[in-house]
Enzyme design. Sequence first.
Site, PDB file in Angstrom:
ATOM      1  N   CYS A  16       6.193  22.199 -15.261  1.00  0.00           N
ATOM      2  CA  CYS A  16       6.218  23.209 -14.181  1.00  0.00           C
ATOM      3  C   CYS A  16       6.147  22.560 -12.798  1.00  0.00           C
ATOM      4  CB  CYS A  16       5.045  24.172 -14.357  1.00  0.00           C
ATOM      5  SG  CYS A  16       3.452  23.339 -14.408  1.00  0.00           S
TER       6      CYS A  16
ATOM      7  N   HIS B  46       0.816  -1.220   0.000  1.00  0.00           N
ATOM      8  CA  HIS B  46       0.000   0.000   0.000  1.00  0.00           C
ATOM      9  C   HIS B  46       0.844   1.262   0.000  1.00  0.00           C
ATOM     10  CE1 HIS B  46      -3.355  -2.618   1.955  1.00  0.00           C
ATOM     11  NE2 HIS B  46      -3.275  -2.796   0.664  1.00  0.00           N
TER      12      HIS B  46
END
Length: 242
Positions: free
Chosen positions: A134, A119
């Site tokens: 960006c 997980h």
Amino acid sequence: MTLDAVRGWIAAADRVAVLTGAGMSAESGVPTFRDAQTGLWARFRPEDLATEAGFRADPQRVWDWYAQRREAMRHVVPNAGHLALADYARRHPGRLTLVTQNVDGLHQRAGSEGVLALHGNIVDDTWLEAPRACCTAQAPLAGRPPRCPTCGNLRRPAVVWFGEMLPLATLDAAERAAESCDLMLVVGTSGMVHPAAGLAQVAADAGARVVVLNPHPSELDAVADQVLRGTAATLLPPLLAD
Ligand code: BV8
């Protein structure tokens, strides 16, 4: 059936798989997943908070829940159960495969290597949307959750949320370990979350013995050849001692 009989099963096994859940870290002071819904979050179900939809619906609430859990995990250390598993694997190289549902990194901090973390981990973040040029996370970003100052892309915990696929290579390795082990120890899991919990049935179907270690009844008791009613930190050291 005593601890000694299970110790005999471990000694006779060529390959041991271990599946751990949040109860493995309870004695380190990490609230179990069900207990993590205390305080502000008590009124939310984990299945609602630990989801992309829950995050998109209220990014700050989910981000703050993880921040609170991360803060709680800063002060915890591996317990005797984590250390017993790491020591056993060091004494018996290649014999034990450790699969965990936990995101707290305590097995790794105890020295276990090659941990199959189904997980993910709560320490790292990732981008909510596919990152653009960006989106750089080098400098710390402002916000709760932090966001890309140019396009507003949000950071999110690098864990597997409900409804998200588990990392395929990790899950595949875990399934192979369950299929090929002679013995599976299932430690500290309610057995409610799939496909992780299903690994115990995979082991049983492949002919392995399954031993559950849990102070309380769990969904996986029915799959077990033996249930040891006790905690991880008290049972694992004597079980794994040579
Ligand atoms: C997926 C990261 C599909 C986030 C977590 C039926 C079959 C298959 C799937 C499903 C199904 N029904 C619903 C599903 C989907 C869902 C699911 O399983 N839901 C549950 C609620 C029914 N599963 C998923 O969504 C998974 N993904 O199926 O994807 C898919 C396919 C294609 C394309 C896209 C998607 C993803 C599940 C992963 C969720 N993320 N964690 C975070 O941590 O914030 S799960 C979360 O629960 C933790 O990782 C935790 O470890 C895990 C399981 O809980 P436990 O570890 O068992 O912890 P819990 O608190 O429940 O129990 C603690 C136990 O310890 C207790 O038994 C207690 O008695 C015991 N204990 C206490 N103290 C001690 C102790 N034991 C030993 N010693 C002690 N001292």
